[in-house]
Write a protein that holds these residues in place. Structure first.
Motif, PDB file in Angstrom:
ATOM      1  N   GLN A   1     -19.971  57.901  12.728  1.00  0.00           N
ATOM      2  CA  GLN A   1     -19.477  58.879  11.762  1.00  0.00           C
ATOM      3  C   GLN A   1     -20.631  59.772  11.351  1.00  0.00           C
ATOM      4  O   GLN A   1     -21.658  59.279  10.877  1.00  0.00           O
ATOM      5  CB  GLN A   1     -18.892  58.171  10.542  1.00  0.00           C
ATOM      6  CG  GLN A   1     -18.426  59.117   9.443  1.00  0.00           C
ATOM      7  CD  GLN A   1     -17.220  59.941   9.840  1.00  0.00           C
ATOM      8  OE1 GLN A   1     -16.291  59.431  10.437  1.00  0.00           O
ATOM      9  NE2 GLN A   1     -17.246  61.230   9.522  1.00  0.00           N
TER      10      GLN A   1
ATOM     11  N   SER B   1     -16.549  58.320  19.209  1.00  0.00           N
ATOM     12  CA  SER B   1     -16.181  56.945  19.533  1.00  0.00           C
ATOM     13  C   SER B   1     -16.656  56.604  20.931  1.00  0.00           C
ATOM     14  O   SER B   1     -16.824  57.482  21.775  1.00  0.00           O
ATOM     15  CB  SER B   1     -14.659  56.780  19.468  1.00  0.00           C
ATOM     16  OG  SER B   1     -14.159  57.140  18.208  1.00  0.00           O
TER      17      SER B   1
ATOM     18  N   TYR C   1     -18.335  53.292  16.835  1.00  0.00           N
ATOM     19  CA  TYR C   1     -18.157  54.627  16.253  1.00  0.00           C
ATOM     20  C   TYR C   1     -19.474  55.154  15.693  1.00  0.00           C
ATOM     21  O   TYR C   1     -20.358  54.382  15.310  1.00  0.00           O
ATOM     22  CB  TYR C   1     -17.128  54.575  15.130  1.00  0.00           C
ATOM     23  CG  TYR C   1     -15.807  53.967  15.497  1.00  0.00           C
ATOM     24  CD1 TYR C   1     -15.541  52.622  15.224  1.00  0.00           C
ATOM     25  CD2 TYR C   1     -14.814  54.724  16.112  1.00  0.00           C
ATOM     26  CE1 TYR C   1     -14.332  52.054  15.557  1.00  0.00           C
ATOM     27  CE2 TYR C   1     -13.593  54.155  16.449  1.00  0.00           C
ATOM     28  CZ  TYR C   1     -13.365  52.821  16.174  1.00  0.00           C
ATOM     29  OH  TYR C   1     -12.148  52.260  16.505  1.00  0.00           O
TER      30      TYR C   1
ATOM     31  N   ARG D   1     -16.537  62.420  13.977  1.00  0.00           N
ATOM     32  CA  ARG D   1     -16.686  61.030  14.372  1.00  0.00           C
ATOM     33  C   ARG D   1     -16.559  60.930  15.881  1.00  0.00           C
ATOM     34  O   ARG D   1     -15.558  61.366  16.455  1.00  0.00           O
ATOM     35  CB  ARG D   1     -15.647  60.121  13.714  1.00  0.00           C
ATOM     36  CG  ARG D   1     -15.905  58.639  13.989  1.00  0.00           C
ATOM     37  CD  ARG D   1     -14.923  57.728  13.301  1.00  0.00           C
ATOM     38  NE  ARG D   1     -13.653  57.639  14.014  1.00  0.00           N
ATOM     39  CZ  ARG D   1     -12.756  56.675  13.819  1.00  0.00           C
ATOM     40  NH1 ARG D   1     -12.998  55.717  12.939  1.00  0.00           N
ATOM     41  NH2 ARG D   1     -11.622  56.679  14.495  1.00  0.00           N
TER      42      ARG D   1
END
Length: 127
Positions: free
Chosen positions: A82, A21, A80, A19
């Motif tokens: 993912q 950010s 984010y 992930r």
């Protein structure tokens, strides 16, 4: 001064997850449409995913649909990405981008539509 700072990149094996950010400052984050782009080695920057101001609408490039999910937390000024079921061809520098005054439900896939860019974070997927 607007700043977008990506984090969370790294080295992962094929099939793994990561992930990344992007923390934003200096803009009204809840008014900004956000996007993720990537630049593989030796290739041009390409669109990956985008999300509208309130997170209602999202858009993805076909190659990541079903594997990547874009989301945002407007209270934390953070977007984010993912990434699941990663493949070696996902190896790239990943950049986040902001369109500062976007209409409410819009998402953007063209780099020229974004006002601000982060410095990028490297994601490497080993086979």
């Amino acid at each position: 001064q607007v700043q977008l700072v990506e984090s969370g990149g790294g080295l992962v094996q094929a099939g793994g997850s990561l992930r990344v950010s992007c923390s934003a400052s200096g803009l009204t984050f809840s008014s900004a449409a956000m996007g993720w782009f990537r630049q593989p080695p030796g290739k041009e920057r390409e669109f990956v995913a985008a999300i509208s101001r309130a997170g209602i609408n999202t858009r993805y490039v076909d190659s990541v649909k079903g594997r990547f999910t874009i989301s945002r937390d407007n209270a934390k000024n953070t977007v984010y990405l993912q990434m699941n079921s990663l493949k070696p061809e996902d190896t790239a520098v990943y950049y986040c981008a902001a369109e500062a005054s976007a209409p409410s439900f819009y998402t953007f896939s063209a780099a020229r539509q974004y006002d601000y860019w982060g410095q990028g974070t490297q994601v490497t997927v080993s086979s």
